[in-house]
Write a protein that holds these residues in place. Structure first.
Motif, PDB file in Angstrom:
ATOM      1  N   LYS A  33       0.851  -1.196   0.000  1.00  0.00           N
ATOM      2  CA  LYS A  33       0.000   0.000   0.000  1.00  0.00           C
ATOM      3  C   LYS A  33       0.885   1.244   0.000  1.00  0.00           C
ATOM      4  N   GLY A  34       0.665   2.104  -0.950  1.00  0.00           N
ATOM      5  CA  GLY A  34       1.447   3.321  -1.066  1.00  0.00           C
ATOM      6  C   GLY A  34       2.801   3.135  -1.740  1.00  0.00           C
ATOM      7  N   ILE A  35       3.153   1.901  -2.067  1.00  0.00           N
ATOM      8  CA  ILE A  35       4.423   1.629  -2.738  1.00  0.00           C
ATOM      9  C   ILE A  35       4.165   1.269  -4.198  1.00  0.00           C
ATOM     10  N   ASP A  36       3.292   0.277  -4.400  1.00  0.00           N
ATOM     11  CA  ASP A  36       2.962  -0.181  -5.756  1.00  0.00           C
ATOM     12  C   ASP A  36       1.536  -0.713  -5.750  1.00  0.00           C
ATOM     13  N   THR A  37       0.584   0.192  -5.838  1.00  0.00           N
ATOM     14  CA  THR A  37      -0.825  -0.192  -5.733  1.00  0.00           C
ATOM     15  C   THR A  37      -1.282  -1.090  -6.879  1.00  0.00           C
ATOM     16  N   ASP A  38      -0.627  -1.003  -8.036  1.00  0.00           N
ATOM     17  CA  ASP A  38      -1.007  -1.862  -9.166  1.00  0.00           C
ATOM     18  C   ASP A  38      -0.675  -3.329  -8.899  1.00  0.00           C
ATOM     19  N   GLN A  39       0.409  -3.585  -8.169  1.00  0.00           N
ATOM     20  CA  GLN A  39       0.852  -4.955  -7.894  1.00  0.00           C
ATOM     21  C   GLN A  39       0.367  -5.482  -6.542  1.00  0.00           C
ATOM     22  N   ALA A  40      -0.179  -4.613  -5.700  1.00  0.00           N
ATOM     23  CA  ALA A  40      -0.591  -5.001  -4.352  1.00  0.00           C
ATOM     24  C   ALA A  40      -1.659  -6.084  -4.392  1.00  0.00           C
ATOM     25  N   GLY A  41      -1.332  -7.260  -3.866  1.00  0.00           N
ATOM     26  CA  GLY A  41      -2.277  -8.369  -3.812  1.00  0.00           C
ATOM     27  C   GLY A  41      -2.448  -9.120  -5.112  1.00  0.00           C
ATOM     28  N   ALA A  42      -1.710  -8.741  -6.151  1.00  0.00           N
ATOM     29  CA  ALA A  42      -1.841  -9.361  -7.473  1.00  0.00           C
ATOM     30  C   ALA A  42      -0.686 -10.333  -7.712  1.00  0.00           C
ATOM     31  N   TYR A  43      -1.011 -11.537  -8.149  1.00  0.00           N
ATOM     32  CA  TYR A  43       0.035 -12.504  -8.469  1.00  0.00           C
ATOM     33  C   TYR A  43       0.812 -12.020  -9.676  1.00  0.00           C
ATOM     34  N   ARG A  44       2.089 -12.339  -9.674  1.00  0.00           N
ATOM     35  CA  ARG A  44       2.933 -11.902 -10.789  1.00  0.00           C
ATOM     36  C   ARG A  44       2.508 -12.611 -12.077  1.00  0.00           C
ATOM     37  N   ARG A  45       2.752 -11.945 -13.188  1.00  0.00           N
ATOM     38  CA  ARG A  45       2.382 -12.477 -14.504  1.00  0.00           C
ATOM     39  C   ARG A  45       3.615 -12.674 -15.383  1.00  0.00           C
ATOM     40  N   ALA A  53      19.960 -17.197  -5.194  1.00  0.00           N
ATOM     41  CA  ALA A  53      19.357 -18.478  -4.815  1.00  0.00           C
ATOM     42  C   ALA A  53      19.828 -19.579  -5.764  1.00  0.00           C
ATOM     43  N   SER A  54      19.913 -20.788  -5.234  1.00  0.00           N
ATOM     44  CA  SER A  54      20.342 -21.939  -6.027  1.00  0.00           C
ATOM     45  C   SER A  54      19.167 -22.709  -6.625  1.00  0.00           C
ATOM     46  N   HIS A  55      17.973 -22.272  -6.351  1.00  0.00           N
ATOM     47  CA  HIS A  55      16.790 -22.981  -6.819  1.00  0.00           C
ATOM     48  C   HIS A  55      15.858 -22.026  -7.560  1.00  0.00           C
ATOM     49  N   SER A  56      14.934 -22.600  -8.284  1.00  0.00           N
ATOM     50  CA  SER A  56      13.954 -21.813  -9.040  1.00  0.00           C
ATOM     51  C   SER A  56      12.668 -21.684  -8.231  1.00  0.00           C
ATOM     52  N   VAL A  57      11.952 -20.617  -8.504  1.00  0.00           N
ATOM     53  CA  VAL A  57      10.634 -20.435  -7.885  1.00  0.00           C
ATOM     54  C   VAL A  57       9.563 -20.898  -8.865  1.00  0.00           C
ATOM     55  N   THR A  58       8.348 -20.942  -8.408  1.00  0.00           N
ATOM     56  CA  THR A  58       7.225 -21.392  -9.221  1.00  0.00           C
ATOM     57  C   THR A  58       7.073 -20.532 -10.472  1.00  0.00           C
ATOM     58  N   PRO A  59       6.926 -21.165 -11.641  1.00  0.00           N
ATOM     59  CA  PRO A  59       6.610 -20.388 -12.854  1.00  0.00           C
ATOM     60  C   PRO A  59       5.266 -19.671 -12.660  1.00  0.00           C
ATOM     61  N   HIS A  60       5.140 -18.502 -13.261  1.00  0.00           N
ATOM     62  CA  HIS A  60       3.943 -17.691 -13.021  1.00  0.00           C
ATOM     63  C   HIS A  60       2.638 -18.397 -13.368  1.00  0.00           C
ATOM     64  N   LEU A  61       2.660 -19.283 -14.341  1.00  0.00           N
ATOM     65  CA  LEU A  61       1.432 -19.982 -14.731  1.00  0.00           C
ATOM     66  C   LEU A  61       0.979 -21.019 -13.705  1.00  0.00           C
ATOM     67  N   LYS A  62       1.858 -21.388 -12.769  1.00  0.00           N
ATOM     68  CA  LYS A  62       1.531 -22.392 -11.753  1.00  0.00           C
ATOM     69  C   LYS A  62       1.307 -21.793 -10.363  1.00  0.00           C
ATOM     70  N   ILE A  63       1.372 -20.481 -10.229  1.00  0.00           N
ATOM     71  CA  ILE A  63       1.263 -19.851  -8.912  1.00  0.00           C
ATOM     72  C   ILE A  63      -0.042 -20.221  -8.218  1.00  0.00           C
ATOM     73  N   ALA A  64      -1.161 -20.074  -8.888  1.00  0.00           N
ATOM     74  CA  ALA A  64      -2.461 -20.375  -8.256  1.00  0.00           C
ATOM     75  C   ALA A  64      -2.522 -21.833  -7.806  1.00  0.00           C
ATOM     76  N   ASP A  65      -2.038 -22.746  -8.636  1.00  0.00           N
ATOM     77  CA  ASP A  65      -2.045 -24.171  -8.271  1.00  0.00           C
ATOM     78  C   ASP A  65      -1.142 -24.435  -7.062  1.00  0.00           C
ATOM     79  N   ASP A  66       0.048 -23.846  -7.060  1.00  0.00           N
ATOM     80  CA  ASP A  66       0.979 -24.082  -5.958  1.00  0.00           C
ATOM     81  C   ASP A  66       0.491 -23.455  -4.655  1.00  0.00           C
ATOM     82  N   LEU A  67      -0.161 -22.301  -4.734  1.00  0.00           N
ATOM     83  CA  LEU A  67      -0.726 -21.701  -3.522  1.00  0.00           C
ATOM     84  C   LEU A  67      -1.895 -22.531  -2.998  1.00  0.00           C
ATOM     85  N   GLU A  68      -2.682 -23.070  -3.906  1.00  0.00           N
ATOM     86  CA  GLU A  68      -3.775 -23.954  -3.496  1.00  0.00           C
ATOM     87  C   GLU A  68      -3.215 -25.192  -2.789  1.00  0.00           C
ATOM     88  N   GLU A  69      -2.134 -25.734  -3.332  1.00  0.00           N
ATOM     89  CA  GLU A  69      -1.473 -26.883  -2.705  1.00  0.00           C
ATOM     90  C   GLU A  69      -0.889 -26.493  -1.343  1.00  0.00           C
TER      91      GLU A  69
END
Length: 171
Positions: A33-45, A53-69
């Motif tokens: 809030k007050g920093i980046d209102t366009d991205q606040a609460g929005a999953y990355r695209r 880091a030595s590992h990869s993070v979730t690809p953007h297309l799988k974010i909803a599935d991984d958060l559900e898991e």
């Protein structure tokens, strides 16, 4: 839901409900809030890489599935007593930051989620000091690479002991 309780002359906040995906998004919205209102609460695209880091993070297309898991894992851990509350809080934090659902604010959100879970279980929130930052990043990376949360759990447990000792000292 958060209630304020008077205990021995002190007002204490008690978190009474488990975490939800909606609450995660709301927490993130408050952080940005007050920093980046366009991205606040929005999953990355877009896909991202965590510097250092030595590992990869979730690809953007799988974010909803991984958060559900993640929410299924969390609910199951609570309902079936799968581990100590400090373990659950540390693993929740690690799994969340390894999904890395937002463009910015994932670490801050993850630490708040960890503290949310600690407080929900009746513990004090913990603070990762600047001096502990490298150890913290190494523990997160180790968990992300090896699916082994021991280093992070030990760190959070140690921080909790320190927070409890400070609290008792003040009493």
């Amino acid at each position: 839901m958060i209630f304020r309780v008077l205990t021995k002359g002190y007002i204490t906040s008690v978190v009474t409900r488990p975490l939800t995906e909606c609450l995660i998004r709301n927490i993130h919205s408050l952080i940005l809030k007050g920093i980046d209102t366009d991205q606040a609460g929005a999953y990355r695209r877009q896909d991202v890489v965590i510097t250092g880091a030595s590992h990869s993070v979730t690809p953007h297309l799988k974010i909803a599935d991984d958060l559900e898991e993640l929410m299924r894992w969390y609910t199951s851990a609570l309902e079936n007593n799968k581990g100590h509350s400090i373990e659950i809080a540390a693993i929740l934090h690690s799994k969340f930051v390894n999904i890395h659902p937002f463009l910015d604010g994932n670490g801050r959100t993850g630490r708040l989620l960890m503290n949310f879970e600690l407080m929900r279980a009746g513990y004090l929130p913990v603070i990762i000091q600047v001096d502990d930052r490298q150890k913290y990043y190494e523990a997160l990376d180790h968990a992300g690479v090896n699916n082994d949360y021991t280093m992070l759990i030990d760190m959070v447990a140690s921080l909790e002991v320190g927070a409890l000792e400070k609290y008792l000292e003040l009493l």
